[in-house]
Design a protein around this motif. Structure first.
Motif, PDB file in Angstrom:
ATOM      1  N   SER A  91     -23.239  30.616  -4.102  1.00 27.35           N
ATOM      2  CA  SER A  91     -22.321  29.995  -5.123  1.00 27.35           C
ATOM      3  C   SER A  91     -22.496  29.089  -6.074  1.00 27.35           C
ATOM      4  O   SER A  91     -23.639  28.663  -5.857  1.00 27.35           O
ATOM      5  N   ASP A  92     -21.720  28.631  -6.866  1.00 25.22           N
ATOM      6  CA  ASP A  92     -21.961  27.578  -7.743  1.00 25.22           C
ATOM      7  C   ASP A  92     -20.880  26.491  -7.883  1.00 25.22           C
ATOM      8  O   ASP A  92     -19.595  26.665  -7.749  1.00 25.22           O
ATOM      9  N   ARG A  93     -21.189  25.322  -7.414  1.00 27.49           N
ATOM     10  CA  ARG A  93     -20.343  24.293  -6.944  1.00 27.49           C
ATOM     11  C   ARG A  93     -19.500  24.137  -8.406  1.00 27.49           C
ATOM     12  O   ARG A  93     -20.043  23.762  -9.373  1.00 27.49           O
ATOM     13  N   GLY A  94     -18.173  23.748  -8.016  1.00 28.03           N
ATOM     14  CA  GLY A  94     -17.338  23.521  -8.810  1.00 28.03           C
ATOM     15  C   GLY A  94     -16.869  24.737  -9.816  1.00 28.03           C
ATOM     16  O   GLY A  94     -16.077  24.627 -10.594  1.00 28.03           O
ATOM     17  N   GLN A  95     -17.304  25.899  -9.418  1.00 25.25           N
ATOM     18  CA  GLN A  95     -17.000  26.873 -10.477  1.00 25.25           C
ATOM     19  C   GLN A  95     -16.537  28.079  -9.412  1.00 25.25           C
ATOM     20  O   GLN A  95     -16.800  28.204  -8.261  1.00 25.25           O
ATOM     21  N   PHE A  96     -15.774  29.108 -10.051  1.00 24.53           N
ATOM     22  CA  PHE A  96     -15.418  30.112  -9.426  1.00 24.53           C
ATOM     23  C   PHE A  96     -16.478  31.265  -9.128  1.00 24.53           C
ATOM     24  O   PHE A  96     -17.346  31.337  -9.853  1.00 24.53           O
ATOM     25  N   GLY A  97     -16.192  32.261  -8.288  1.00 29.22           N
ATOM     26  CA  GLY A  97     -17.035  33.462  -7.987  1.00 29.22           C
ATOM     27  C   GLY A  97     -18.186  32.989  -7.054  1.00 29.22           C
ATOM     28  O   GLY A  97     -18.540  32.021  -6.777  1.00 29.22           O
ATOM     29  N   VAL A  98     -18.327  34.143  -6.332  1.00 27.67           N
ATOM     30  CA  VAL A  98     -19.475  33.999  -5.366  1.00 27.67           C
ATOM     31  C   VAL A  98     -19.808  35.417  -5.068  1.00 27.67           C
ATOM     32  O   VAL A  98     -19.359  36.397  -5.476  1.00 27.67           O
ATOM     33  N   THR A  99     -21.399  35.410  -4.561  1.00 28.95           N
ATOM     34  CA  THR A  99     -21.838  36.728  -4.362  1.00 28.95           C
ATOM     35  C   THR A  99     -22.067  36.718  -2.849  1.00 28.95           C
ATOM     36  O   THR A  99     -22.883  35.598  -2.447  1.00 28.95           O
ATOM     37  N   ARG A 100     -21.870  37.667  -2.150  1.00 29.24           N
ATOM     38  CA  ARG A 100     -22.232  37.705  -0.753  1.00 29.24           C
ATOM     39  C   ARG A 100     -23.201  39.032  -0.334  1.00 29.24           C
ATOM     40  O   ARG A 100     -22.804  39.911  -0.628  1.00 29.24           O
ATOM     41  N   LEU A 101     -24.351  38.704   0.173  1.00 28.18           N
ATOM     42  CA  LEU A 101     -25.173  39.811   0.573  1.00 28.18           C
ATOM     43  C   LEU A 101     -25.294  39.891   2.020  1.00 28.18           C
ATOM     44  O   LEU A 101     -25.280  39.012   2.921  1.00 28.18           O
ATOM     45  N   SER A 102     -25.364  41.297   2.433  1.00 24.46           N
ATOM     46  CA  SER A 102     -25.089  41.639   3.774  1.00 24.46           C
ATOM     47  C   SER A 102     -26.358  42.583   4.308  1.00 24.46           C
ATOM     48  O   SER A 102     -26.491  43.623   3.505  1.00 24.46           O
ATOM     49  N   ALA A 103     -27.191  42.297   5.314  1.00 25.68           N
ATOM     50  CA  ALA A 103     -27.977  43.236   6.061  1.00 25.68           C
ATOM     51  C   ALA A 103     -27.414  44.553   6.341  1.00 25.68           C
ATOM     52  O   ALA A 103     -28.090  45.646   5.996  1.00 25.68           O
ATOM     53  N   LYS A 104     -26.218  44.534   6.697  1.00 24.59           N
ATOM     54  CA  LYS A 104     -25.402  45.610   7.265  1.00 24.59           C
ATOM     55  C   LYS A 104     -25.106  46.528   5.994  1.00 24.59           C
ATOM     56  O   LYS A 104     -25.481  47.844   6.000  1.00 24.59           O
ATOM     57  N   LEU A 412     -29.974  43.332  -6.510  1.00 28.95           N
ATOM     58  CA  LEU A 412     -30.533  41.933  -6.247  1.00 28.95           C
ATOM     59  C   LEU A 412     -31.118  41.826  -4.891  1.00 28.95           C
ATOM     60  O   LEU A 412     -31.994  41.227  -4.502  1.00 28.95           O
ATOM     61  N   ALA A 413     -30.399  42.548  -3.829  1.00 28.11           N
ATOM     62  CA  ALA A 413     -30.692  42.446  -2.512  1.00 28.11           C
ATOM     63  C   ALA A 413     -31.942  42.984  -2.427  1.00 28.11           C
ATOM     64  O   ALA A 413     -33.011  42.616  -1.482  1.00 28.11           O
ATOM     65  N   ARG A 414     -32.499  43.912  -3.116  1.00 33.87           N
ATOM     66  CA  ARG A 414     -33.800  44.751  -2.696  1.00 33.87           C
ATOM     67  C   ARG A 414     -34.632  43.823  -3.385  1.00 33.87           C
ATOM     68  O   ARG A 414     -36.097  43.850  -3.070  1.00 33.87           O
ATOM     69  N   GLN A 415     -34.561  43.203  -4.645  1.00 33.58           N
ATOM     70  CA  GLN A 415     -35.685  42.277  -5.111  1.00 33.58           C
ATOM     71  C   GLN A 415     -35.904  40.977  -4.149  1.00 33.58           C
ATOM     72  O   GLN A 415     -36.954  40.609  -4.171  1.00 33.58           O
ATOM     73  N   THR A 416     -34.868  40.524  -3.770  1.00 32.37           N
ATOM     74  CA  THR A 416     -34.957  39.360  -2.882  1.00 32.37           C
ATOM     75  C   THR A 416     -35.669  39.763  -1.649  1.00 32.37           C
ATOM     76  O   THR A 416     -36.297  38.841  -0.905  1.00 32.37           O
ATOM     77  N   MET A 417     -35.440  40.972  -1.193  1.00 34.49           N
ATOM     78  CA  MET A 417     -36.062  41.353   0.148  1.00 34.49           C
ATOM     79  C   MET A 417     -37.471  41.947  -0.206  1.00 34.49           C
ATOM     80  O   MET A 417     -38.158  42.195   0.934  1.00 34.49           O
ATOM     81  N   GLY A 418     -37.826  41.825  -1.215  1.00 31.95           N
ATOM     82  CA  GLY A 418     -39.290  41.978  -1.508  1.00 31.95           C
ATOM     83  C   GLY A 418     -39.391  43.723  -1.455  1.00 31.95           C
ATOM     84  O   GLY A 418     -40.741  44.160  -1.049  1.00 31.95           O
TER      85      GLY A 418
END
Length: 428
Positions: A91-104, A412-418
């Motif tokens: 999330s970004d403080r004070g702004q709208f929008g959120v991204t949620r990543l899930s292992a499932k 995004l998930a695949r890149q952050t998971m390496g």
């Protein structure tokens, strides 16, 4: 001499690793499977309580790093100390929008794992201690080296006898000695640097709500705040899911970090609570706080004559997205794979694991991964530093789109998971 070495060469070791931190020790563990004769030269005492790489900090292991450690045969031990990350909230403080990543959603058991540096170091060193083909020279440091026709001649100094030097010969010299690498300096490998004018306060906190294996990346005006679930009594993979402890990396601008770091515990938690919010309830307690200046550094070359750079000797990143150690571990794994395969080929050239063709192969394979991760981390820092209205609005749109578009979220998930690229395998 080990099998596969040319007996006509004056050599003591196949590989000498300068630096026995997390990446250097991981590389030694990977190489030990193939029977190479290895020396690890480490300037700090072998006791984990005094080694700077194995202090109270934690490291976030990407899921891809778990797969690498599984390939080494080490994960069964390491997993005794980890806390799994099942979900990530961005999330970004004070702004709208959120991204949620899930292992499932990504069909993996966890997006990553949090482990104390000391516990990871203990697992690595226990493995090294059981390998007859690995010599740990500690405390000791490199003084200089000289490239011979088919070897590197290295001069080292023991801490207990600094007046007398020891000489050893090796086919390949590995620089795993961190951002201030002595080997890189001796090899005259140039570096590029970028100061972020930020520092990170790293500490452990407890909250009045269980973490349930949920991690947070919260961007603020002064820099990102990471909350990583960290179970103090983790004794098996995913243990402590009802624990309420977090490892926190709070990034602040240099002109405000000292004032925040010097606050008493109650005021420190109050300031942090104001930026993070109450997603985990109230912040209750904070442990020892450590302060680290942040910068970007990368070497112009990853190799030189009979020398290869891995980990922080090659690149040091901003901690946003927790990519630093994972990138270095992939350096170690890729180089080990190349050298082990070369040995298995049983050609005369392959006997010389320090030859330029193998080192250039390592550099070429790693270049793309280095570039992508550096652009990701540096880009995130720049993107979330700008506070113009249109920039903040576009960030909110980006977070929302990433959350709503499965393909973008998976990328995004695949890149952050390496695991965006093929992972190395280095068993014979």
């Amino acid at each position: 001499l080990n099998p596969g070495l040319n007996p006509d060469r004056d050599i003591d070791y196949d590989v000498v690793i300068i630096g026995g931190g997390l990446v250097g020790a991981s590389f030694a563990c990977a190489m030990s499977q193939a029977g190479f004769k290895i020396a690890v030269v480490e300037q700090h005492s072998p006791q984990l309580d005094s080694h700077p790489s194995y202090d109270d900090r934690t490291v976030a292991l990407a899921y891809g790093s778990r797969l690498i450690f599984e390939n080494m045969g080490l994960w069964s031990d390491i997993s005794n100390y980890v806390t799994a990350i099942h979900n990530i909230h961005i999330s970004d403080r004070g702004q709208f929008g959120v991204t949620r990543l899930s292992a499932k959603d990504q069909s993996v058991p966890a997006l990553g794992y949090v482990i104390a540096n000391r516990d990871l170091g203990r697992s690595l060193y226990e493995h090294l201690a059981g390998q007859k083909n690995i010599s740990l020279l500690c405390p000791a440091s490199i003084k200089t080296y000289e490239i011979k026709e088919n070897t590197v001649q290295i001069e080292i100094a023991r801490a207990q006898n600094k007046n007398n030097s020891e000489i050893m010969n090796t086919s390949l010299l590995i620089a795993a000695d961190g951002i201030q690498s002595k080997v890189r300096e001796l090899a005259n490998i140039k570096i590029a640097t970028k100061a972020y004018n930020q520092s990170a306060i790293i500490c452990n906190i407890s909250t009045d709500q269980a973490h349930h294996n949920l991690a947070y990346e919260r961007f603020t005006q002064s820099g990102p705040i990471a909350f990583l679930p960290f179970s103090e009594s983790a004794n098996k993979e995913g243990a402590g899911q009802n624990d309420n402890r977090y490892s926190v990396v709070w990034t602040l601008a240099d002109d405000e970090v000292d004032a925040i770091a010097e606050l008493n515990d109650q005021d420190f938690l109050s300031r942090l609570q104001g930026l993070f919010g109450f997603r985990q309830g109230r912040l209750l307690n904070v442990g020892k706080r450590n302060l680290y200046p942040l910068s970007l550094m990368y070497a112009n070359e990853s190799v030189s004559d009979r020398i290869a750079l891995i980990g922080n000797a090659s690149h040091t990143l901003h901690p946003v997205a927790g990519q630093g150690f994972n990138l270095g571990l992939r350096d170690a794994a890729v180089l080990a794979e190349i050298l082990i395969k070369a040995k298995a080929q049983q050609s005369e050239q392959a006997h010389d694991i320090g030859n330029s063709d193998l080192l250039m192969q390592y550099q070429q394979v790693r270049q793309s991964d280095h570039n992508k991760v550096i652009k990701l981390t540096d880009g995130l820092v720049r993107l979330f530093t700008y506070q113009f209205f249109i920039t903040r609005h576009l960030r909110g749109i980006g977070l929302t789109l990433t959350d709503k578009l499965p393909a973008l979220k998976a990328l995004l998930a695949r890149q952050t998971m390496g695991i965006e690229n093929r992972l190395p395998r280095f068993k014979l």
